[in-house]
Enzyme design. Structure first.
Site, PDB file in Angstrom:
ATOM      1  N   ASP A 108       0.812  -1.223   0.000  1.00 41.17           N
ATOM      2  CA  ASP A 108       0.000   0.000   0.000  1.00 41.17           C
ATOM      3  C   ASP A 108       0.843   1.270   0.000  1.00 41.17           C
ATOM      4  OD1 ASP A 108      -2.234  -1.642   0.094  1.00 41.17           O
ATOM      5  OD2 ASP A 108      -2.250  -1.670   2.291  1.00 41.17           O
ATOM      6  N   LYS A 150       1.913   2.069  -5.061  1.00 38.94           N
ATOM      7  CA  LYS A 150       2.518   1.522  -6.292  1.00 38.94           C
ATOM      8  C   LYS A 150       1.621   1.773  -7.506  1.00 38.94           C
ATOM      9  CE  LYS A 150       2.457  -2.487  -4.330  1.00 38.94           C
ATOM     10  NZ  LYS A 150       2.110  -2.088  -2.949  1.00 38.94           N
ATOM     11  N   GLY A 182      -4.486  -4.397  -3.725  1.00 42.91           N
ATOM     12  CA  GLY A 182      -5.495  -3.385  -4.036  1.00 42.91           C
ATOM     13  C   GLY A 182      -4.738  -2.130  -4.430  1.00 42.91           C
ATOM     14  N   HIS A 183      -4.767  -1.779  -5.702  1.00 38.61           N
ATOM     15  CA  HIS A 183      -3.988  -0.643  -6.198  1.00 38.61           C
ATOM     16  C   HIS A 183      -4.947   0.432  -6.676  1.00 38.61           C
ATOM     17  CE1 HIS A 183      -0.399  -3.540  -7.123  1.00 38.61           C
ATOM     18  NE2 HIS A 183      -0.751  -3.534  -5.859  1.00 38.61           N
ATOM     19  N   GLN A 208       2.085  -6.133  -3.231  1.00 41.42           N
ATOM     20  CA  GLN A 208       2.504  -6.222  -1.835  1.00 41.42           C
ATOM     21  C   GLN A 208       3.752  -5.356  -1.617  1.00 41.42           C
ATOM     22  OE1 GLN A 208       1.638  -9.558  -3.452  1.00 41.42           O
ATOM     23  NE2 GLN A 208      -0.336  -8.749  -2.871  1.00 41.42           N
TER      24      GLN A 208
HETATM   25  P1  GDP Z   1      -0.683   0.241  -3.531  1.00 37.89           P
HETATM   26  O1  GDP Z   1      -1.265  -1.020  -3.031  1.00 37.89           O
HETATM   27  O2  GDP Z   1       0.780   0.348  -3.263  1.00 37.89           O
HETATM   28  O3  GDP Z   1      -1.006   0.526  -4.970  1.00 37.89           O
HETATM   29  O4  GDP Z   1      -1.354   1.411  -2.684  1.00 37.89           O
HETATM   30  P2  GDP Z   1      -2.929   1.555  -2.340  1.00 37.89           P
HETATM   31  O5  GDP Z   1      -3.623   2.043  -3.550  1.00 37.89           O
HETATM   32  O6  GDP Z   1      -3.435   0.329  -1.673  1.00 37.89           O
HETATM   33  O7  GDP Z   1      -2.869   2.644  -1.198  1.00 37.89           O
HETATM   34  C1  GDP Z   1      -2.368   3.915  -1.427  1.00 37.89           C
HETATM   35  C2  GDP Z   1      -3.512   4.917  -1.162  1.00 37.89           C
HETATM   36  O8  GDP Z   1      -2.959   6.214  -1.074  1.00 37.89           O
HETATM   37  C3  GDP Z   1      -4.519   4.983  -2.279  1.00 37.89           C
HETATM   38  O9  GDP Z   1      -5.775   5.316  -1.756  1.00 37.89           O
HETATM   39  C4  GDP Z   1      -3.996   6.107  -3.165  1.00 37.89           C
HETATM   40  O10 GDP Z   1      -5.022   6.748  -3.913  1.00 37.89           O
HETATM   41  C5  GDP Z   1      -3.467   7.038  -2.104  1.00 37.89           C
HETATM   42  N1  GDP Z   1      -2.321   7.856  -2.548  1.00 37.89           N
HETATM   43  C6  GDP Z   1      -1.315   7.524  -3.381  1.00 37.89           C
HETATM   44  N2  GDP Z   1      -0.405   8.524  -3.460  1.00 37.89           N
HETATM   45  C7  GDP Z   1      -0.879   9.495  -2.657  1.00 37.89           C
HETATM   46  C8  GDP Z   1      -0.371  10.786  -2.289  1.00 37.89           C
HETATM   47  O11 GDP Z   1       0.683  11.222  -2.706  1.00 37.89           O
HETATM   48  N3  GDP Z   1      -1.121  11.500  -1.413  1.00 37.89           N
HETATM   49  C9  GDP Z   1      -2.302  11.043  -0.908  1.00 37.89           C
HETATM   50  N4  GDP Z   1      -2.948  11.810  -0.056  1.00 37.89           N
HETATM   51  N5  GDP Z   1      -2.787   9.849  -1.215  1.00 37.89           N
HETATM   52  C10 GDP Z   1      -2.085   9.074  -2.082  1.00 37.89           C
HETATM   53  P1  IMO Z   2      -0.822  -4.208  -2.191  1.00 37.09           P
HETATM   54  O1  IMO Z   2      -0.329  -4.754  -3.541  1.00 37.09           O
HETATM   55  C1  IMO Z   2      -0.864  -4.633   2.109  1.00 37.09           C
HETATM   56  C2  IMO Z   2      -0.737  -8.716   3.711  1.00 37.09           C
HETATM   57  C3  IMO Z   2      -1.971  -9.148   4.458  1.00 37.09           C
HETATM   58  C4  IMO Z   2      -1.342 -10.083   5.473  1.00 37.09           C
HETATM   59  C5  IMO Z   2      -0.246 -10.763   4.672  1.00 37.09           C
HETATM   60  C6  IMO Z   2      -0.648 -12.115   4.113  1.00 37.09           C
HETATM   61  O2  IMO Z   2      -2.112  -3.520  -2.239  1.00 37.09           O
HETATM   62  O3  IMO Z   2       0.283  -3.424  -1.563  1.00 37.09           O
HETATM   63  P2  IMO Z   2      -2.207 -12.831   2.094  1.00 37.09           P
HETATM   64  O4  IMO Z   2      -3.666 -12.640   1.860  1.00 37.09           O
HETATM   65  O5  IMO Z   2      -1.340 -12.262   1.031  1.00 37.09           O
HETATM   66  O6  IMO Z   2      -1.851 -14.261   2.394  1.00 37.09           O
HETATM   67  O7  IMO Z   2      -1.895 -12.018   3.449  1.00 37.09           O
HETATM   68  O8  IMO Z   2       0.056  -9.886   3.607  1.00 37.09           O
HETATM   69  N1  IMO Z   2      -0.970  -8.215   2.345  1.00 37.09           N
HETATM   70  C7  IMO Z   2      -0.973  -6.921   2.002  1.00 37.09           C
HETATM   71  N2  IMO Z   2      -0.845  -5.815   2.763  1.00 37.09           N
HETATM   72  N3  IMO Z   2      -0.978  -4.516   0.785  1.00 37.09           N
HETATM   73  C8  IMO Z   2      -1.069  -5.617   0.001  1.00 37.09           C
HETATM   74  O9  IMO Z   2      -1.046  -5.550  -1.343  1.00 37.09           O
HETATM   75  C9  IMO Z   2      -1.119  -6.888   0.618  1.00 37.09           C
HETATM   76  N4  IMO Z   2      -1.230  -8.141   0.149  1.00 37.09           N
HETATM   77  C10 IMO Z   2      -1.115  -8.947   1.215  1.00 37.09           C
HETATM   78  O10 IMO Z   2      -2.610  -8.052   5.067  1.00 37.09           O
HETATM   79  O11 IMO Z   2      -0.712  -9.329   6.488  1.00 37.09           O
HETATM   80 MG    MG Z   3      -2.834  -1.677  -1.812  1.00 33.18          MG
END
Ligand code: GDP
Ligand code: IMO
Ligand code: MG
Length: 424
Positions: free
Chosen positions: A22, A25, A49-50, A228
């Site tokens: 999270d 990416k 979840g991206h 991840q």
């Molecule tokens: P990922 O799994 O690495 O793709 O990240 P996620 O999408 O799960 O979580 C990142 C969250 O932060 C998402 O809701 C993005 O929309 C948000 N986000 C990404 N970059 C920024 C930023 O620079 N500022 C803010 N406020 N939110 C951001």
């Molecule tokens: P993105 O790509 C954050 C974590 C789960 C748990 C551990 C194992 O959005 O960054 P799993 O279901 O993979 O066997 O769970 O890994 N986890 C993540 N945490 N972002 C993710 O993906 C994750 N994918 C798995 O919360 O701790």
């Molecule tokens: Mg994510």
């Protein structure tokens, strides 16, 4: 002596998260994708979840690569991934419904299928662990990789052979027949559902090795999207509190069937502070009002499960460890805007056990002490700033300190969720 042409060209770049996932990416991949022809996923499944936002379009992707909002980009889900058929179809339908051309999405025939019995096994195993639960996403990712390694898995290539497929599903269902508290679909239903999904997905399935190599051989620019984070890597993360795949840059080679010579740059995405969802060591975690403030300001709730994310300061020990694991070329820092208004901002610079410096390997030590350096914060909102030079002085100092502690240049700072909100 024969003369050889210069070596294999390097046309693939990798984006990986260097914390616990999270990091943003998806947001960074969407941005970089403008310069590439193909965006590919190499591992994980819909545990990811991206989120990406381009103008008014705000979407969460699970398995479809985050280049999808760039209409010129082709999309590929590599052989190292594990995919729920229903999940993928649902995601393709959701994207098609907002006018996105999903015929661009191709799936490697080597990718493994996550069946409902994998989800059931994942949840049953978490319940059995009780207070030692990992906090998985419950999506069956671990059990699907277990089947792969145990050589009982079912791949997208199997979807092309319905007779053999039905036999394999039957054999696997028999092995998981009794999972307490989990309702599994009957054998006939599961075979029928799988064949139905297979027919719908057939136009997307390709020979994954030919696909990626033909792109590279035709000089296409390939952007490889990690899922991840490095600290969740099955081999080098905070085991056993990890996911079940190799999330570090090296996993891109095995997850796509390419050699390291195909890779040029590796960009590490790093949040300006740290979060973790699920159990396991988190040395810089804040259990106080500051942690809650980070969660509220950053909207730190899981994209997949909605769980509140644990929050803490930036951890430079973890960062240095991840720089090594991935052989990074540069950093992209995200969510710097979230820190606006914090009077003081902490950075964990060192770990100690009994006064002695230790490395990230000891992140889970019961008597771990963390050394926190405090820096001045800034009060200005920064989401409209487009140049790192124009950031408030304290924010520039904070970025410079990250560069110094990780010995790695920051090439981009994200200051908001929308594609244009970035400073270079
Ligand atoms: P990922 O799994 O690495 O793709 O990240 P996620 O999408 O799960 O979580 C990142 C969250 O932060 C998402 O809701 C993005 O929309 C948000 N986000 C990404 N970059 C920024 C930023 O620079 N500022 C803010 N406020 N939110 C951001
Ligand atoms: P993105 O790509 C954050 C974590 C789960 C748990 C551990 C194992 O959005 O960054 P799993 O279901 O993979 O066997 O769970 O890994 N986890 C993540 N945490 N972002 C993710 O993906 C994750 N994918 C798995 O919360 O701790
Ligand atoms: Mg994510």
């Amino acid at each position: 002596m024969p003369t050889y042409p210069p070596g294999v060209m390097s046309k693939a770049d990798i984006v990986v998260g260097i914390q616990w996932g999270d990091e943003g990416k998806g947001r960074i991949v969407d941005l970089y994708a403008q310069e590439y022809d193909v965006v590919v996923r190499f591992g994980g499944g819909d545990n990811a979840g991206h989120q990406i936002k381009v103008r008014d379009t705000d979407i969460a992707l699970r398995i479809v690569p985050s280049g999808v909002l760039n209409p010129h980009v082709e999309l590929f889900i590599g052989g190292g991934t594990v995919i729920s058929l229903a999940g993928l179809l649902d995601e393709l339908d959701r994207l098609a419904a907002i006018g996105i051309d999903v015929s661009r999405v191709k799936v490697s025939d080597r990718a493994h299928i996550v069946f409902p019995y994998h989800g059931a096994a994942d949840r049953a195993s978490e319940r059995a662990r009780g207070s030692g639960a990992i906090g998985t996403t419950g999506r069956g990712i671990g059990p699907a990789y277990v089947d792969k390694v145990a050589r009982s898995g079912i791949t997208f290539a199997d979807l092309r052979r319905p007779e053999a497929l039905a036999d394999k599903i039957r054999a696997n269902l028999n092995r998981v027949a009794s999972l307490d508290g989990e309702a599994l679909p009957g054998e006939a239903d599961l075979v029928a559902q799988t064949l139905d999904s297979a027919a719908r997905l057939a136009p997307h399935v390709v020979d994954g090795v030919s696909y990626i190599h033909e792109k590279l051989e035709r000089d296409k620019r390939v952007l490889i999207e990690g899922a991840q984070g490095s600290l969740l890597d099955v081999g080098y993360g905070t085991y056993p509190y990890v996911t079940s795949s190799h999330t570090i840059a090296g996993g891109a080679c095995t997850g796509l069937g390419i050699g390291p010579t195909a890779v040029s740059r590796v960009i590490g995405v790093v949040k300006a502070y740290c979060t973790r969802v699920g159990a396991g060591p988190f040395p810089s975690e804040l259990h106080d009002a500051t942690g809650e403030r980070l969660r509220a300001a950053g909207g730190e709730f899981g994209t997949v499960t909605g769980r509140p994310r644990r929050c803490g300061w930036f951890d430079a020990v973890a960062g240095r460890y991840a720089v090594r694991l991935n052989g990074l070329s540069a950093l992209a820092v995200t969510k710097l805007d979230v820190l606006s208004g914090f009077e003081r901002i902490g950075i964990v610079t060192d770990y100690r056990v009994k006064g002695k410096p230790v490395d990230f390997a000891d992140a889970g030590a019961p008597d771990l002490q963390v050394i926190v350096e405090e820096m001045d914060g800034w009060t200005e909102a920064i989401s409209e700033i487009r140049s790192i030079r124009d950031l408030p002085k304290a924010a520039r100092r904070y970025i410079a300190r990250i560069e110094e502690l990780l010995s790695m240049p920051v090439e981009l700072v994200s200051v908001g969720r929308e594609r244009s909100q970035l400073a270079r």
